[in-house]
Structures are given as C-alpha cells and as structure tokens.
Design a protein around this motif. Structure first.
Motif, PDB file in Angstrom:
ATOM      1  N   SER A  65       0.855  -1.181   0.000  1.00  0.00           N
ATOM      2  CA  SER A  65       0.000   0.000   0.000  1.00  0.00           C
ATOM      3  C   SER A  65       0.890   1.229   0.000  1.00  0.00           C
ATOM      4  O   SER A  65       2.038   1.175   0.462  1.00  0.00           O
ATOM      5  N   ARG A 185      -5.368   5.697  -6.240  1.00  0.00           N
ATOM      6  CA  ARG A 185      -4.038   5.254  -6.669  1.00  0.00           C
ATOM      7  C   ARG A 185      -4.236   4.386  -7.906  1.00  0.00           C
ATOM      8  O   ARG A 185      -5.057   3.478  -7.890  1.00  0.00           O
ATOM      9  N   ASP A 339      -7.365   5.663  -2.353  1.00  0.00           N
ATOM     10  CA  ASP A 339      -6.234   6.094  -1.530  1.00  0.00           C
ATOM     11  C   ASP A 339      -6.584   5.958  -0.048  1.00  0.00           C
ATOM     12  O   ASP A 339      -7.615   6.461   0.410  1.00  0.00           O
ATOM     13  N   THR A 340      -5.726   5.270   0.690  1.00  0.00           N
ATOM     14  CA  THR A 340      -6.004   5.034   2.111  1.00  0.00           C
ATOM     15  C   THR A 340      -6.011   6.333   2.926  1.00  0.00           C
ATOM     16  O   THR A 340      -6.593   6.370   4.014  1.00  0.00           O
ATOM     17  N   ASP A 364      -6.599   0.618  -1.697  1.00  0.00           N
ATOM     18  CA  ASP A 364      -5.179   0.479  -2.025  1.00  0.00           C
ATOM     19  C   ASP A 364      -4.448  -0.327  -0.950  1.00  0.00           C
ATOM     20  O   ASP A 364      -3.565   0.168  -0.246  1.00  0.00           O
ATOM     21  N   VAL A 365      -4.847  -1.586  -0.810  1.00  0.00           N
ATOM     22  CA  VAL A 365      -4.172  -2.555   0.047  1.00  0.00           C
ATOM     23  C   VAL A 365      -4.196  -3.877  -0.713  1.00  0.00           C
ATOM     24  O   VAL A 365      -5.271  -4.383  -1.039  1.00  0.00           O
ATOM     25  N   THR A 366      -3.023  -4.422  -1.003  1.00  0.00           N
ATOM     26  CA  THR A 366      -2.924  -5.644  -1.795  1.00  0.00           C
ATOM     27  C   THR A 366      -2.053  -6.655  -1.069  1.00  0.00           C
ATOM     28  O   THR A 366      -0.915  -6.350  -0.712  1.00  0.00           O
ATOM     29  N   TRP A 376      -7.472  -9.799   4.258  1.00  0.00           N
ATOM     30  CA  TRP A 376      -7.776  -8.365   4.179  1.00  0.00           C
ATOM     31  C   TRP A 376      -9.273  -8.146   3.953  1.00  0.00           C
ATOM     32  O   TRP A 376      -9.871  -7.236   4.538  1.00  0.00           O
TER      33      TRP A 376
END
Length: 388
Positions: A65, A185, A339-340, A364-366, A376
């Motif tokens: 991220s 993002r 966007d976090t 935006d977390v992978t 997640w």
C-alpha cells in the motif's frame, strides 16, 4: 419501489458478505446488492476451487500500500484465528498446504455456504442480478437499480477491483470514489504472469509447463518459490509474488540455484572443466530440459576460476526484462485503488463523506499470494461492519 435499510453494501464478495454479517449481528437492517446471478463467484474459483481462505502467518508486511501502516488496525482486530473459529464452528474440514496457507479439504463452496448462512442468521437480504444505475447522496444514500430504489444512511463499497473481468469485475468502485471526490491510486494488475520479449520467448517458450524452485528479486523484494515457464512467459508463485512490485521496464533477477555453489565442484577438485560436467551440475537442481537450454544460452566466458565466478554470478542473477504482464484478465488481484489517506484505518469510513465506506480489493491494500487478500477482505469488512 423504495426499500429502506440501515446499511447498503455494494458487492456480495468476501469483504461485502463479512461486512453485512457483522452489521446485521448488531441489529442493522442490511441489503447486499450484487450484479451477478450468485454471491461469492470469486470465492468459488479461488485456490483452484478449494479457497485459500487465510494465512496463519498474516502480518502487515504481507501487504502492499502507499501507506504501509494503514492495514495494521483492521488486521489486528480481525485475525486469521477469528476466521478459523468461524470455519470450525461450521465443522468445515481444512488443511495447511505450505507457508501457512489454509485450504478447504472439500470445496470453496463450504466457505460460501457458511457466509450465506451467517447472512441469513443476521437478517441480511441479498439482492442478486441487480445492476446499479445511479448512486446519489441527499440526506442519505440512494442507490437506484432498474425497479428498486435502495435508501440507507450508510453505503459500503465492496465492489472489488478490475481483475478477472470474465467473472464480472468492473471499475464501479473507482467511479463512485471519484464521484464523491476521493483520490485513487492508479489500479494495476498484481499477482499476474509476466510476458517474455520476442528473444526469450523463442528461447524458452517451447518448454512451457517446466517449473523450478527459484528466488526472484525486484525492487528490493525477494520471493523463493516455484517458477513456471508458460507459452507466453513466466508464471508460478515466485513470479506472481514479485509481479506486484514490478514496474514496466524493470528487469527481474532470478536466482536459479538458491543457496547453492554450483561451480564449487569444478573449482575445488580435479573434475574436468567442460560443458558436460557443468550440465550435470545444473541437472541436480534444474529440470533437465530447462537446465540444458539455459546453459546453451549462457556458457561460462572461460573455464578459469574468474570465468567460473562470473558464470556463478549469472546463475544467481539471471536478468529477465518482461515486456509486460498478462493484464487484468489473468491477474489474481488489483493493486492500487482508493487512496487510504481518504479512509479511517479503524472503520474504513471516508473522512470527507460520512457514512460512505470502502472495503476489500477496491482499497489500495494488496496482499501477497497465499490467503492474505482473503484475510484483508475479512478484516476490512469486519472493521466496517462493526462500526455501524
């Protein structure tokens, strides 16, 4: 027809179902809206149909991220042990495969059946084959479908990413994020096979199906797992992992002999120094056809100790520059997304738009390969659902 709820969730995937369950348990009237004809389609195909539903070794370091700290809160408050407790409550048999990856013994259907039953127990209503035409915000959120208008003070976007469009993936979540003024993002394929350039393709693609244990490096990251040669390039767990960090134009370095000294037998004994002996050394750890082909294309510059040392370096850092990836069609997940900085790490609620939440792959977390993206989904979904 107007339907009033406390929470409307867009998307009946892993994150959306978990969020609905947690919100429903807290007394909320919850609607889940799904465009497909059934819930959880990606759950059913995951893990080769066995669903790699979590990973025992889940840590924030297993996630990519722009803000590496964002996922920590959700992951700490809903852990793999929490999901395993739910799995065991339903007596679903499972096993650890490798590296902490947990799979169903029977079928991914067990996980989806469990989630659907939990939804029913929590009073959640799931609306299938329902396409969204418009989302508005007045005094509350209004979601318009063909024949129904859903209204609720809370709207959760669990719409997933762009990966595997044949399963129904769309950019709806990103479109709605932009509609509400949130930053995105740039989404990109992740956990995706690489494409060879023309030269490498002519050299290696007739070996499609051959695999080897390697260590692949790029962008200060390294993964040691299997690499698979395909008809178009490279795949396998090691390649999929590193693809999430790769940027177009970069080379990847492939160590074909992790933790081995291939030329030691030639340098330290009176063994003849020739291609036959070298080929035999490679065949001890590389498949015969691939080892021979690679040696034919990468001969030592000389048989001196210096020449062997240079060749040893190449064995541990074979540079391949992919021309690209197989794209969203073959990507297991989408990197990038909402966007976090726009979201609360504790609840997944938008800072700018109260009552609007984003969870799962659209954020935006992978995760790395191996059950991390499901964790997640469970964790972000639980965080949003529990905040209702």
């Amino acid at each position: 027809m107007i339907q009033q709820f406390d929470v409307v969730v867009l998307g009946a995937g892993a994150a959306g179902l978990m969020c609905a369950i947690e919100a429903g348990r807290r007394g909320c009237r919850v609607a889940v809206i799904e465009r497909a004809e059934r819930a959880g389609k990606k759950i059913l195909i995951s893990g080769g149909g066995r669903c790699n539903f979590t990973n025992l070794h889940c840590r924030p370091e297993n996630f990519i991220s722009a803000n590496p700290h964002f996922a920590k809160s959700a992951l700490a408050r809903y852990t793999p042990a929490d999901f395993i407790t739910l799995v065991e409550k339903y007596r679903i048999p499972y096993h650890e495969k490798t590296l902490g990856q947990l799979f169903c013994d029977r079928s991914a259907r067990d996980i989806l059946d469990m989630l659907e039953k939990e939804c029913r127990n929590a009073g959640v209503r799931i609306f299938l084959k329902t396409s969204i035409q418009e989302v508005l915000r007045t005094t509350e959120f209004v979601v318009r479908a063909a024949e129904t208008q859903f209204r609720a003070p809370a709207l959760v976007l669990a719409t997933g990413g762009l990966s595997i469009p044949k399963m129904g993936a769309t950019g709806l979540g990103y479109d709605l994020a932009r509609q509400f003024g949130l930053a995105i993002r740039e989404p990109r394929p992740a956990l995706v096979p690489f494409l060879f350039g023309a030269e490498d393709r002519s050299h290696y693609c007739d070996l499609a199906g051959v695999s080897a244990d390697v260590a692949v490096s790029c962008d200060a990251q390294q993964f040691r797992e299997k690499m698979l040669i395909t008809h178009r390039g490279l795949s396998g767990p090691a390649i999929l992992q590193i693809s999430s960090y790769w940027k177009p134009g970069q080379a990847i370095a492939i160590d074909l002999a992790p933790k081995r000294d291939v030329t030691a037998v030639l340098r330290e004994t009176k063994t003849p120094r020739n291609v036959t002996v070298m080929r035999s050394a490679l065949h001890k750890f590389l498949p015969t056809r691939f080892g021979s082909r690679w040696l034919d294309l990468n001969r030592p510059p000389s048989w001196t100790n210096a020449g062997l040392a240079e060749w040893e370096r190449v064995v541990h850092a074979w540079l391949v520059t992919p021309t690209g990836t197989e794209g969203f069609d073959k990507a297991e997940v989408t990197a990038g997304g909402v966007d976090t900085d726009e979201l609360s790490a504790k609840t997944m609620e938008c800072k700018k738009v109260p009552g609007l939440f984003f969870i799962g792959e659209v954020v935006d977390v992978t995760g790395h390969l191996g059950g991390f993206n499901f964790q997640w989904a469970w964790a972000s979904g639980a965080s949003a659902g529990r905040s209702m």
